[in-house]
Structures are given as C-alpha cells and as structure tokens.
Design a protein around this motif. Sequence first.
Motif, mmCIF file in Angstrom:
data_model
loop_
_atom_site.group_PDB
_atom_site.id
_atom_site.type_symbol
_atom_site.label_atom_id
_atom_site.label_comp_id
_atom_site.label_asym_id
_atom_site.label_seq_id
_atom_site.Cartn_x
_atom_site.Cartn_y
_atom_site.Cartn_z
ATOM 1 N N ILE A 102 0.857 -1.188 0.000
ATOM 2 C CA ILE A 102 0.000 0.000 0.000
ATOM 3 C C ILE A 102 0.890 1.234 0.000
ATOM 4 O O ILE A 102 1.777 1.363 0.837
ATOM 5 N N GLU A 103 0.662 2.158 -0.932
ATOM 6 C CA GLU A 103 1.434 3.401 -1.023
ATOM 7 C C GLU A 103 0.521 4.574 -0.666
ATOM 8 O O GLU A 103 -0.456 4.838 -1.368
ATOM 9 N N VAL A 104 0.841 5.259 0.427
ATOM 10 C CA VAL A 104 -0.033 6.324 0.913
ATOM 11 C C VAL A 104 0.776 7.599 1.136
ATOM 12 O O VAL A 104 1.822 7.577 1.782
ATOM 13 N N GLY A 105 0.283 8.711 0.612
ATOM 14 C CA GLY A 105 0.902 9.999 0.853
ATOM 15 C C GLY A 105 0.296 10.663 2.078
ATOM 16 O O GLY A 105 -0.900 10.517 2.345
ATOM 17 N N MET A 106 1.121 11.373 2.833
ATOM 18 C CA MET A 106 0.598 12.074 4.011
ATOM 19 C C MET A 106 1.231 13.448 4.119
ATOM 20 O O MET A 106 2.441 13.600 3.988
ATOM 21 N N SER A 107 0.398 14.445 4.336
ATOM 22 C CA SER A 107 0.891 15.801 4.549
ATOM 23 C C SER A 107 1.687 15.854 5.839
ATOM 24 O O SER A 107 1.515 15.020 6.733
ATOM 25 N N PHE A 108 2.560 16.857 5.948
ATOM 26 C CA PHE A 108 3.434 16.966 7.115
ATOM 27 C C PHE A 108 2.685 17.310 8.397
ATOM 28 O O PHE A 108 3.230 17.152 9.478
ATOM 29 N N ALA A 109 1.455 17.791 8.292
ATOM 30 C CA ALA A 109 0.718 18.186 9.491
ATOM 31 C C ALA A 109 -0.281 17.104 9.887
ATOM 32 O O ALA A 109 0.057 16.157 10.590
ATOM 33 N N ASP A 110 -1.518 17.204 9.407
ATOM 34 C CA ASP A 110 -2.545 16.247 9.820
ATOM 35 C C ASP A 110 -2.272 14.844 9.306
ATOM 36 O O ASP A 110 -2.622 13.862 9.967
ATOM 37 N N GLY A 111 -1.628 14.723 8.153
ATOM 38 C CA GLY A 111 -1.283 13.396 7.665
ATOM 39 C C GLY A 111 -0.361 12.666 8.615
ATOM 40 O O GLY A 111 -0.581 11.502 8.961
ATOM 41 N N LYS A 149 1.960 6.943 -8.448
ATOM 42 C CA LYS A 149 2.927 6.434 -7.480
ATOM 43 C C LYS A 149 2.325 6.245 -6.089
ATOM 44 O O LYS A 149 2.957 5.643 -5.223
ATOM 45 N N LEU A 150 1.128 6.779 -5.877
ATOM 46 C CA LEU A 150 0.437 6.633 -4.601
ATOM 47 C C LEU A 150 -0.952 6.066 -4.835
ATOM 48 O O LEU A 150 -1.609 6.396 -5.833
ATOM 49 N N ASP A 151 -1.400 5.222 -3.913
ATOM 50 C CA ASP A 151 -2.776 4.747 -3.983
ATOM 51 C C ASP A 151 -3.736 5.859 -3.594
ATOM 52 O O ASP A 151 -4.748 6.080 -4.261
ATOM 53 N N PHE A 152 -3.422 6.543 -2.523
ATOM 54 C CA PHE A 152 -4.213 7.693 -2.100
ATOM 55 C C PHE A 152 -3.358 8.523 -1.151
ATOM 56 O O PHE A 152 -2.228 8.142 -0.815
ATOM 57 N N HIS A 290 -6.601 5.488 -11.147
ATOM 58 C CA HIS A 290 -5.647 4.572 -10.526
ATOM 59 C C HIS A 290 -6.360 3.327 -10.014
ATOM 60 O O HIS A 290 -7.394 3.412 -9.354
ATOM 61 N N VAL A 291 -5.805 2.175 -10.344
ATOM 62 C CA VAL A 291 -6.386 0.907 -9.904
ATOM 63 C C VAL A 291 -5.765 0.536 -8.565
ATOM 64 O O VAL A 291 -4.589 0.174 -8.491
ATOM 65 N N MET A 292 -6.550 0.626 -7.516
ATOM 66 C CA MET A 292 -6.058 0.297 -6.178
ATOM 67 C C MET A 292 -6.182 -1.186 -5.915
ATOM 68 O O MET A 292 -7.104 -1.846 -6.392
ATOM 69 N N SER A 293 -5.251 -1.695 -5.117
ATOM 70 C CA SER A 293 -5.353 -3.075 -4.658
ATOM 71 C C SER A 293 -6.475 -3.177 -3.623
ATOM 72 O O SER A 293 -6.925 -2.172 -3.058
ATOM 73 N N ASP A 294 -6.912 -4.404 -3.370
ATOM 74 C CA ASP A 294 -7.941 -4.604 -2.349
ATOM 75 C C ASP A 294 -7.453 -4.122 -0.990
ATOM 76 O O ASP A 294 -8.222 -3.553 -0.215
ATOM 77 N N GLN A 295 -6.158 -4.339 -0.697
ATOM 78 C CA GLN A 295 -5.620 -3.890 0.587
ATOM 79 C C GLN A 295 -5.636 -2.373 0.705
ATOM 80 O O GLN A 295 -5.931 -1.823 1.767
ATOM 81 N N ALA A 296 -5.306 -1.684 -0.397
ATOM 82 C CA ALA A 296 -5.312 -0.221 -0.367
ATOM 83 C C ALA A 296 -6.718 0.307 -0.120
ATOM 84 O O ALA A 296 -6.926 1.233 0.676
ATOM 85 N N ARG A 297 -7.697 -0.285 -0.792
ATOM 86 C CA ARG A 297 -9.089 0.129 -0.579
ATOM 87 C C ARG A 297 -9.521 -0.162 0.850
ATOM 88 O O ARG A 297 -10.227 0.625 1.481
ATOM 89 N N LEU A 298 -9.063 -1.292 1.371
ATOM 90 C CA LEU A 298 -9.407 -1.670 2.734
ATOM 91 C C LEU A 298 -8.808 -0.679 3.735
ATOM 92 O O LEU A 298 -9.463 -0.296 4.715
#
Length: 316
Positions: A102-111, A149-152, A290-298
């Motif tokens: 799973i590839e997830v982006g996160m902002s430096f604050a709330d992420g 490059k990121l799922d979400f 983007h086609v997400m994997s089942d794990q990414a959606r989960l």
Amino acid sequence: MPIDDEGNPMLLDDIEIFTVISETKSLSQAAERLYMSRPGLSQKIANLEARYGVKLYQRTSTGVVPTAAGQIVTKFAKKISTLESALAAELAAVDEHFDSTIEVGMSFADGVALLPKLAAQFHAAYPDARVHLDAGYEPELMDKLKAGKLDFAILENQPLEDDISRETLGYKRLVFLAPDRPPYNSVPQPVSVATLVEWPMIIYEWNSGRHMVGNRHFRERYGLSLTDHNMVARFDTHEAMVAGTKAGLGWSTVPACIAERYRDESGIIWPKVDTEPMRYPVDLAWHTDHVMSDQARLFMEFIRENVPQGYFRKQG
C-alpha cells in the motif's frame, strides 16, 4: 589506494589516523577517539613516516600541525575516507528494500498526526499489509497521485483538479502563536486584527497550501491580503517556524495538531485573536483512474472508520 615505496598499501586504519588528527589537532585527543594509547599512536605515526620517508607532523606546545607532506597525505586520506563511506552506504543499500503493498501519501501536518497510528492499528488487524507512508508537501503529493505512485493521500486545503477525486474527512483550524515577550505577551486578549497586522509575521510552509487559509480568511473578512501583513520571514517546516517564533522573529499560525506538539514549549504563547476560527479541510484524495489493490481500498475504508473521535470538526 596509496602505495608506499615498498609496495604496501595504506590501510583504512591509517586513513582514519590522518583524518582524526586533522580534526583534533591533538595526539592525546586523537588517541582517545581512535581507542589507542598516546604512545601507541605516536609509534604508529613514526612507522608511517618511516614507510614514506617524510616527516608528516611537527609537534608544538599546543598540539601537532601537518608538514607540507602531511597536508598532502591528509588531503588524500579525506578523499579515501569519503569514498569508503560511499562504498559502505552502497553496500548497505543492497539489502535495504521494502516491498510495500500500500502506497499512501501524508501531509506533514494532519497526515503525519493521523496516519502512523492508523497504520499500526491496520497492521495489527491485517498483518500481511506492508504500508509505505510517503510524507511531503501537498503539491509534491499531488504530482505523485497523478503519476500513479500513490494509492491515495491525506491532503490539506488543496484546490480541485481534474482526475483527482477527494473526500473530506473533516475540518481543522489554524492556531496563532507568538513570542513570549513584549509586545506580544503584554497586549490584552483577544488581540485585535489591526494590532496583529502590524506585528512581524512569519509565513508558515509556503508550499503546503495552509498559508492560503489565512490569506483567504483576512481577505474575505477584512479586505487584507498577505502583502498587507508585516511579513519578515518564510519558513518551510513547522520546527523552524516554532524556533523562529521562540527567538522573537514574529508571530505565525500552525495547524492545531502541530500546536498540540508544542503546547507546553517555553518561549512561545498562544494568543487569542479577535476573529473567527480559520478552518481548512483535510481530504482523502486519489487519482480517478488509478487501480487500487484490495488492501489499499481496505486501508482507505479503515481510515474513514477509525479517525479518533473528536479529531475533526465535521462542518467548515
């Protein structure tokens, strides 16, 4: 690797001797850092001087200084030390790999405030999941979403863009902070906007988009743009911004999640300002194609259902 007149290579231990002596300029301190005795180090230097047939160091009352030959050897020793460090790094990288699912982006604050804990909870429930959390500023994360490059990602206060879907998780607010010194700590609260605008201001994380929350807030309510503020600096991390505020450079604003980290920090205050709260949306965002994997959606569904109670204000 340097070779002496008898064909013997200079060892990495020898290289370290030259670099440490150049830093300490003292045989006693160098011996301590090298875990050697002072006589042992002196003997090692004597052996090296005998090997090369030149004097490498002059002893003085304050320490040691390299001779002309010593300066040349030290220069090459530093180059070899740098190459050795690069070699070690490349060898270490051979075994450094992480096959994320799973590839997830996160902002430096709330992420950053939300996702590491949620990732730990998710991994406890789904041990097969291997999450890569990619922290960055929103424009950088948006580019990675568009490139697949990121799922979400969790983003803050970003404008709508084609091919990017979003779902607002909730709303957070910006918090004012100022140096704990006059005039900031001697003005009755709440501080008026007119007073605030006159004080020196540090712009926070220009590339994050959060500074636009304040820009829109003051423009829509008071007809003030950022250029009407007394801007004196722009810092791109909240650590630098808090340090600058603590040093007395000026006031600024940070997301509430950042304020919680520094709530008890000495040298800064958290003044109330006579204005409405400055709120911004925190969104889940993903590329429409983007086609997400089942794990990414989960994991995305897991985030929706497990944001800590009370973290977000649900209405802007």
